[in-house]
Scaffold this motif. Structure first.
Motif, PDB file in Angstrom:
ATOM      1  N   LEU A  84       6.525   8.650 -12.894  1.00  0.00           N
ATOM      2  CA  LEU A  84       6.539   8.666 -11.428  1.00  0.00           C
ATOM      3  C   LEU A  84       5.671   9.792 -10.874  1.00  0.00           C
ATOM      4  N   ARG A  85       5.616  10.914 -11.562  1.00  0.00           N
ATOM      5  CA  ARG A  85       4.806  12.032 -11.094  1.00  0.00           C
ATOM      6  C   ARG A  85       3.310  11.702 -11.099  1.00  0.00           C
ATOM      7  N   LYS A  86       2.925  10.775 -11.966  1.00  0.00           N
ATOM      8  CA  LYS A  86       1.516  10.422 -12.075  1.00  0.00           C
ATOM      9  C   LYS A  86       1.080   9.399 -11.031  1.00  0.00           C
ATOM     10  N   LEU A  87       2.046   8.787 -10.331  1.00  0.00           N
ATOM     11  CA  LEU A  87       1.714   7.772  -9.338  1.00  0.00           C
ATOM     12  C   LEU A  87       1.278   8.409  -8.030  1.00  0.00           C
ATOM     13  N   ASN A  88       0.393   7.731  -7.340  1.00  0.00           N
ATOM     14  CA  ASN A  88      -0.056   8.167  -6.029  1.00  0.00           C
ATOM     15  C   ASN A  88       0.661   7.308  -4.996  1.00  0.00           C
ATOM     16  N   PHE A  89       1.633   7.879  -4.281  1.00  0.00           N
ATOM     17  CA  PHE A  89       2.431   7.127  -3.317  1.00  0.00           C
ATOM     18  C   PHE A  89       1.813   7.103  -1.922  1.00  0.00           C
ATOM     19  N   ILE A  90       0.723   7.809  -1.704  1.00  0.00           N
ATOM     20  CA  ILE A  90       0.134   7.891  -0.371  1.00  0.00           C
ATOM     21  C   ILE A  90      -0.278   6.516   0.154  1.00  0.00           C
ATOM     22  N   PRO A  91      -0.986   5.668  -0.605  1.00  0.00           N
ATOM     23  CA  PRO A  91      -1.325   4.339  -0.071  1.00  0.00           C
ATOM     24  C   PRO A  91      -0.083   3.507   0.280  1.00  0.00           C
ATOM     25  N   PHE A  92       0.960   3.611  -0.528  1.00  0.00           N
ATOM     26  CA  PHE A  92       2.198   2.883  -0.243  1.00  0.00           C
ATOM     27  C   PHE A  92       2.816   3.357   1.065  1.00  0.00           C
ATOM     28  N   VAL A  93       2.928   4.671   1.247  1.00  0.00           N
ATOM     29  CA  VAL A  93       3.521   5.222   2.466  1.00  0.00           C
ATOM     30  C   VAL A  93       2.673   4.847   3.677  1.00  0.00           C
TER      31      VAL A  93
END
Length: 123
Positions: A84-93
């Motif tokens: 999970l730390r390696k994922l980029n959540f910015i596009p999702f948010v």
């Protein structure tokens, strides 16, 4: 003022240590089983003592196996957390906020969050 610090250390893998202990217990059980066979042939009075020691070692082995299972579960959780730390959540948010704005639910959600923040006790 207050001084705080963390003490961290590099330690060995507990799973390896526990596995070595299991091997040692297995050796002890094998030795006692051989001794038990000799005693059974000779009709000795120490039979119950050896049997109880074997039962104790079997219980110890079961406990060690349980600890290994707990450690394996802990490492599985660590692996999931690290993924999970390696994922980029910015596009999702971004897409979530954009979709909320398009549906007209963003402004009420922001106002509700502001009200909650006002009513929250200060720390």
């Amino acid at each position: 003022g207050e001084i705080r610090f963390n003490l961290m250390a590099v330690i060995g893998d507990r799973r390896k240590m526990l596995s070595e202990q299991i091997i040692s217990v297995d050796r002890d059980i094998s030795r006692l089983m051989a001794e038990l066979e000799k005693l059974q042939l000779g009709e000795s009075k120490n039979l119950g003592d050896v049997e109880s020691r074997i039962a104790g070692l079997n219980n110890e082995r079961a406990e060690l196996e349980h600890l290994v299972d707990l450690e394996n579960g802990k490492f599985a959780r660590y692996q999931f957390d690290n993924s999970l730390r390696k994922l980029n959540f910015i596009p999702f948010v971004y897409q979530l906020v954009r979709a909320m704005a398009e549906k007209g639910v963003l402004e009420p959600a922001v106002e509700k969050a502001k009200e909650k923040a006002k009513n929250r006790p200060r720390q």
